[in-house]
Design an enzyme around this catalytic site. Sequence first.
Site, PDB file in Angstrom:
ATOM      1  CB  SER A  62       8.493  75.450 -35.321  1.00 28.46           C
ATOM      2  OG  SER A  62       7.292  74.663 -35.083  1.00 28.46           O
ATOM      3  CE  LYS A  65       7.290  72.593 -38.229  1.00 29.83           C
ATOM      4  NZ  LYS A  65       5.943  73.260 -37.838  1.00 29.83           N
ATOM      5  CB  SER A 117       5.356  76.723 -38.187  1.00 30.30           C
ATOM      6  OG  SER A 117       6.107  76.046 -37.621  1.00 30.30           O
ATOM      7  CE  LYS A 226       9.236  77.317 -39.393  1.00 22.89           C
ATOM      8  NZ  LYS A 226       8.361  77.636 -38.308  1.00 22.89           N
TER       9      LYS A 226
END
Length: 387
Positions: A62, A65, A117, A226
């Site tokens: 993820s 992203k 997320s 993140k």
Amino acid sequence: MGLVTKRFLFFFFITLFFIPWIPQKIEAFNLEIQSNAAIIMDEKTGRVFFEKNAHKKTRIASITKIMTAIIAIESGQLDETVTVSKRATKTEGSSIFLQPLEKIKLEDLVYGLMLRSGNDAAVAIAEHVGGSLEGFVFLMNEKAEQIGMKNTHFANPHGLDDHKDHYSTAYDMAQLTKYAMKNEKFREIFGTKVYYAPDPNGEWDRKWVNKNRLLTGLYKYSTGGKTGYTKLAKRTLVSTAEKNGMELIVVTLNTPSQTDWNEHIALFEYVYDQYEYHPLVEKGPIEVVKHPFYQNQVYVKRDFVYPILPKEKKDVRIKHRLLKPKKDWERDKDAIPEIVGKAEIYFQNQLVHTLPIYFEREIRNHPSFFERIKQLFGMIIGVNAYD
């Protein structure tokens, strides 16, 4: 056996058995990194302080992203309303529980993407900004090429393991984060701990708490990050921190357990304990230039600082490249261009930065004719170069 001999043998065995076990800080530190790949980079200059398999291609989950977010932000469409498709709501994995045909601002989707997320948010963003999932993926790879992510290929906007050709490296992801952090809106979202978004049913606002535990409590210098996880990629994490004006980026990939939080803190603290910015070039006149025409007439408009250890100062070299003066410049100062060269800053024989060199048209302590003749014949070539 004499006393001197006994003492010699004692110190010999002490040296033999104990000294090899005293680790250098960076070596001991290296052993603590369980992640398959890792890097810590200075956000301002791009200097890499430590890396482990930093250019190895791997799945990234993820943290994909980050690219999805910066493209959405740069699209200039954050105030637009997105109608969420059924396809988006059916995306597997982590979710912000969007509803089919729900109308929501693109900005809210980006917050849901980065804090929680949301894979459903990723697809909704992609369809709106790119016109389709496939169109958005094209934009992702185009941006990656522009940034210089040479070992990266995106196949989706969320990082799920639904394509074999979705990968990046720790170095490329640090470069992406370095680029994204120049955008104030991205920095704001990246560093948000809690965000409230309108509920489509109008009952109460959605509350999204950032999954990045470094930001929400583990590390007081954290400025954003993140998280990521899939079965194939394992744990991935990008985080940023700032202390005493030094901003750092850490990326870890394919971490087998929750050691990544501690790894990021250890990496940050290692650099903050060891390094500080030093001015390699200072704003103002360039006094080392001895060319008769340029002496006391050239300058740089800003400082350039670089994070180094005190012992590394010897590894810094500045090379001034200046235009060869034209004959009519002596008669007509207005004919002289504003920028007459560049200062190249080298560290450990690698070019790390260049600064434009400006010409000051107002005479400032210009040497006499005889001084200039003397300098012309006495110049030492090597420090400065003239094209």
